[in-house]
Write an enzyme that holds these catalytic residues in place. Structure first.
Site, short mmCIF file in Angstrom:
data_model
loop_
_atom_site.label_atom_id
_atom_site.label_comp_id
_atom_site.label_asym_id
_atom_site.label_seq_id
_atom_site.Cartn_x
_atom_site.Cartn_y
_atom_site.Cartn_z
N ASP A 94 -23.22 40.02 -10.42
CA ASP A 94 -23.26 41.27 -10.14
C ASP A 94 -22.49 42.13 -9.34
OD1 ASP A 94 -25.12 43.71 -8.44
OD2 ASP A 94 -26.34 42.64 -7.32
N LYS B 189 -10.69 47.41 -9.77
CA LYS B 189 -9.34 46.70 -8.52
C LYS B 189 -9.24 45.28 -8.90
CE LYS B 189 -10.97 46.24 -4.20
NZ LYS B 189 -11.25 45.85 -2.54
N TYR C 131 -27.14 59.97 -11.99
CA TYR C 131 -26.64 58.99 -12.97
C TYR C 131 -25.64 59.76 -14.00
CZ TYR C 131 -26.03 57.43 -18.00
OH TYR C 131 -25.30 56.87 -19.53
N LYS D 262 -21.06 59.01 -13.30
CA LYS D 262 -20.78 58.76 -15.26
C LYS D 262 -19.33 60.08 -14.60
CE LYS D 262 -22.01 55.76 -16.73
NZ LYS D 262 -21.56 53.95 -16.67
N1 LIG Z 1 -27.38 53.96 -24.40
C1 LIG Z 1 -26.57 55.39 -24.44
O1 LIG Z 1 -27.28 56.26 -24.84
C2 LIG Z 1 -25.73 55.71 -22.94
C3 LIG Z 1 -24.80 57.08 -24.29
C4 LIG Z 1 -23.97 56.76 -22.49
C5 LIG Z 1 -23.38 55.66 -21.89
N2 LIG Z 1 -23.85 54.70 -21.87
C6 LIG Z 1 -23.45 53.76 -21.14
O2 LIG Z 1 -23.44 52.49 -21.71
C7 LIG Z 1 -23.09 51.24 -20.87
C8 LIG Z 1 -23.73 50.34 -21.96
O3 LIG Z 1 -24.94 50.77 -21.78
P1 LIG Z 1 -26.57 49.89 -22.99
O4 LIG Z 1 -27.08 51.96 -23.62
O5 LIG Z 1 -25.81 49.31 -23.89
O6 LIG Z 1 -27.34 49.93 -21.88
P2 LIG Z 1 -28.28 48.17 -21.69
O7 LIG Z 1 -28.92 48.20 -20.11
O8 LIG Z 1 -28.33 48.23 -23.23
O9 LIG Z 1 -26.79 47.51 -21.37
C9 LIG Z 1 -26.45 47.39 -19.41
C10 LIG Z 1 -25.99 46.50 -19.26
O10 LIG Z 1 -25.49 46.60 -18.18
C11 LIG Z 1 -25.96 45.26 -17.07
N3 LIG Z 1 -26.13 45.78 -15.81
C12 LIG Z 1 -26.77 46.10 -14.61
N4 LIG Z 1 -27.07 46.60 -13.58
C13 LIG Z 1 -25.92 45.73 -13.63
C14 LIG Z 1 -24.96 45.14 -12.03
N5 LIG Z 1 -25.74 45.46 -11.14
N6 LIG Z 1 -24.51 44.31 -12.46
C15 LIG Z 1 -23.86 43.22 -13.55
N7 LIG Z 1 -24.79 43.83 -15.11
C16 LIG Z 1 -25.49 44.78 -14.73
C17 LIG Z 1 -27.45 45.01 -17.44
O11 LIG Z 1 -28.01 44.16 -17.23
C18 LIG Z 1 -26.95 45.77 -19.49
O12 LIG Z 1 -26.77 44.47 -19.88
C19 LIG Z 1 -23.72 51.60 -19.36
O13 LIG Z 1 -22.47 51.93 -18.90
C20 LIG Z 1 -24.31 53.26 -19.71
O14 LIG Z 1 -24.42 54.16 -19.13
C21 LIG Z 1 -24.94 54.75 -22.66
#
Ligand SMILES: NC(=O)c1ccc[n+]([C@@H]2O[C@H](COP(=O)([O-])OP(=O)(O)OC[C@H]3O[C@@H](n4cnc5c(N)ncnc54)[C@H](O)[C@@H]3O)[C@@H](O)[C@H]2O)c1
Length: 395
Positions: free
Chosen positions: A186, A251, A299, A303
Site C-alpha cells: 500500500d 523518497k 484527482y 496529478k
Molecule cells: N487510464 C487513464 O486514462 C489514465 C490517464 C492518465 C493518467 N492515468 C494514471 O495512470 C496510472 C495507472 O492507471 P491505470 O489506468 O493503469 O489504472 P489501474 O486502476 O488499472 O491501475 C492503477 C493501479 O494502482 C493500484 N493502486 C491503487 N491504490 C494503490 C495503493 N494505495 N497502493 C498500491 N497500489 C495501488 C491499483 O491496484 C492498480 O493496480 C494512474 O496513476 C492513473 O492516475 C491514467
C-alpha cells in the site's frame, strides 16, 4: 598525385572505409564512413590535406555582435566546441556496429557519446521498480522494461497481479534470463514502503548484476463526485494515494539509492553519467486541464501536485545522480477508465471531441515514452513533464 597524397594522409588518421577516389580538382570530396552513409569534407586551399570544416562553407563565421547571422553553413571553430562532436575524430577507436557514430573527445566529458542511438534506450544491466505494477499501465510498462533488458519488481495493493498478463511477463522474463517479482504494497503506508524498498535494494546478489536504477510510479485512483459533495475524507484519500503515495515511494527509493551510491550523494559524480537513476512518475493530462464530462477535482489536483513534486525533487536530487520527471498521459483504455465508461458510456464521445487524434490511447502507447524517461536517452531531462495525450491539451 595530390589525390594519392590525400588518400595516404587521411586513411589512417580518420580510420575510414575505402575512400571514394578523391579528385584533386574538386574542393569537396565524397568520403564513406562505416557508421555514416556519406559526408562531404572540405579541404583547405593550401593543399595541406587537413579537413577544414565538415560542412561546405558559404562564408566565414561572424561575431554575434555583427547583427548578421553568425554563420549559415559554417560550423563554429572546431577547437572551441563543447559537447558531442558532429564528425568522427582523429584517432577515434574503431567502432563496433552497436557503438555510437560519435566518440567523445578526450578532454570534453560526453559520457553517452559511446552509445548508439539504439543502446541509449536500453535498460540492460539494471532493475526497475514499478508501483501500480499489478495491472493496467504499470504492468504494461513492466513488460516493456523486460523487453528493454531490465529486471522488474512490481508493487501493488492487489493481492495478486492481473492474469494472463502476469504469466506472460513471467514467461518473457524467463526467456531473457531476467527476473520479475510481485510484492503487495500500500503506497500510502510509509512503514510498509520503507521496509519493502529496503528489502528490494538489499537483494545483493541480484543487484550486483542488475542494480536498481529506476522507479516508475503508476499506482493511482480516481474518484468521481461533484465537488459540492466531496467529503474531506474522500478528497484526502485521492491525494493520499496519488500524491503522498508517489512522494513516499520516491523518497524511499532516493534514500536507498543514495545509501548504495554514497559517492554521488556527496559530490554529484553520477549526476548525468551512465550510472545515475531515473524516477518517472505518472501524472496526467488532468494536471493541465479540467476534463469535460467528469467531475474529479481532487484527482486533477493530485496529478498537478505530482508534476510540482517532481520539479522539487529534481531540484534536490538531480546533482546527486537521480533525475525526476513526470509522464502526463491522456485517456488510456484501462480498468480505471473502463469503470467510468461502464457507468457513463456517453463519456467516450465527449472525450473524443478533445482528441486531435480522434481516439483514446492504449497502455502500450506509453512504452516508448516511459522507456525514454527511464533510460539514458533522456539523460539531460529532469524536472520536466512529458505530455502524451493525443493532442488533447493542444486546443
Ligand atoms: N487510464 C487513464 O486514462 C489514465 C490517464 C492518465 C493518467 N492515468 C494514471 O495512470 C496510472 C495507472 O492507471 P491505470 O489506468 O493503469 O489504472 P489501474 O486502476 O488499472 O491501475 C492503477 C493501479 O494502482 C493500484 N493502486 C491503487 N491504490 C494503490 C495503493 N494505495 N497502493 C498500491 N497500489 C495501488 C491499483 O491496484 C492498480 O493496480 C494512474 O496513476 C492513473 O492516475 C491514467
Amino acid at each position: 598525385m595530390l589525390a594519392s597524397r590525400l588518400s595516404t594522409i587521411l586513411r589512417p588518421r580518420l580510420r575510414l572505409a575505402p575512400l571514394a577516389v578523391p579528385r584533386a580538382s574538386n574542393k569537396f570530396i565524397l568520403t564513406k564512413y562505416p557508421a555514416f552513409s556519406t559526408s562531404i569534407q572540405r579541404y583547405d586551399d593550401q593543399g595541406s590535406g587537413r579537413p577544414k570544416a565538415a560542412h561546405p562553407t558559404k562564408h566565414e563565421s561572424r561575431p554575434v555582435s555583427s547583427g548578421e547571422p553568425v554563420a549559415e553553413n559554417v560550423k563554429e571553430d572546431e577547437s572551441k566546441r563543447a559537447g558531442i562532436p558532429e564528425e568522427p575524430q582523429d584517432g577515434a577507436p574503431p567502432r563496433s556496429s552497436s557503438s555510437s557514430s560519435f566518440e567523445s573527445e578526450p578532454d570534453i566529458p560526453a559520457p553517452l557519446a559511446g552509445l548508439s542511438a539504439q543502446d541509449l534506450f536500453s535498460l540492460k544491466d539494471r532493475t526497475i521498480l514499478i508501483t501500480g505494477g499489478g495491472r493496467g499501465l504499470g504492468l504494461t510498462i513492466a513488460h516493456a522494461c523486460l523487453e528493454s533488458g531490465a529486471s522488474v519488481r512490481c508493487m501493488d495493493l492487489l493481492p495478486e497481479p492481473s492474469q494472463p498478463q502476469w504469466s506472460k511477463a513471467e514467461d518473457l522474463a524467463k526467456s531473457k534470463g531476467l527476473e520479475i517479482s510481485y510484492h503487495k504494497l500500500d503506497v500510502t503506508n510509509e512503514t510498509q514502503v520503507n521496509e519493502l524498498f529496503k528489502e528490494l535494494f538489499e537483494m545483493k546478489q541480484h543487484n550486483e548484476k542488475q542494480p536498481i536504477r529506476g522507479l516508475f510510479t503508476s499506482a493511482g485512483i480516481q474518484l468521481m463526485l461533484p465537488s459540492l459533495e466531496f467529503s474531506s475524507e474522500k478528497f484526502q484519500k485521492v491525494l493520499n494515494v496519488n500524491l503522498t503515495g508517489t512522494f513516499l515511494c520516491a523518497k524511499a527509493f532516493a534514500n536507498q539509492w543514495l545509501e548504495k551510491n554514497p559517492k554521488s550523494a556527496n559530490d554529484g559524480s553520477t549526476g548525468d553519467s551512465l550510472n545515475g537513476a531515473s524516477i518517472a512518475m505518472t501524472g496526467s493530462m488532468s494536471a493541465h486541464i479540467a476534463n469535460l464530462g467528469i467531475t474529479c477535482a481532487p484527482y486533477s489536483a493530485s496529478k498537478a501536485g505530482v508534476n510540482q513534486l517532481a520539479r522539487n525533487l529534481a531540484l534536490e536530487w538531480s546533482q546527486k545522480g537521480i533525475r525526476v520527471n513526470t509522464l502526463s498521459p491522456g485517456y488510456i483504455r484501462t480498468a480505471l477508465t473502463a469503470a467510468l465508461l461502464d457507468e457513463k458510456p456517453e463519456l467516450e464521445k465527449i472525450w473524443l471531441q478533445g482528441s486531435l487524434l480522434g481516439r483514446l490511447s492504449t497502455p502500450d502507447e506509453f512504452r516508448g515514452p516511459v522507456i525514454y524517461l527511464l533510460s539514458d536517452a533522456s539523460s539531460f531531462m529532469t524536472g520536466s513533464d512529458l505530455l502524451v495525450d493525443g493532442g488533447h491539451c493542444a486546443t
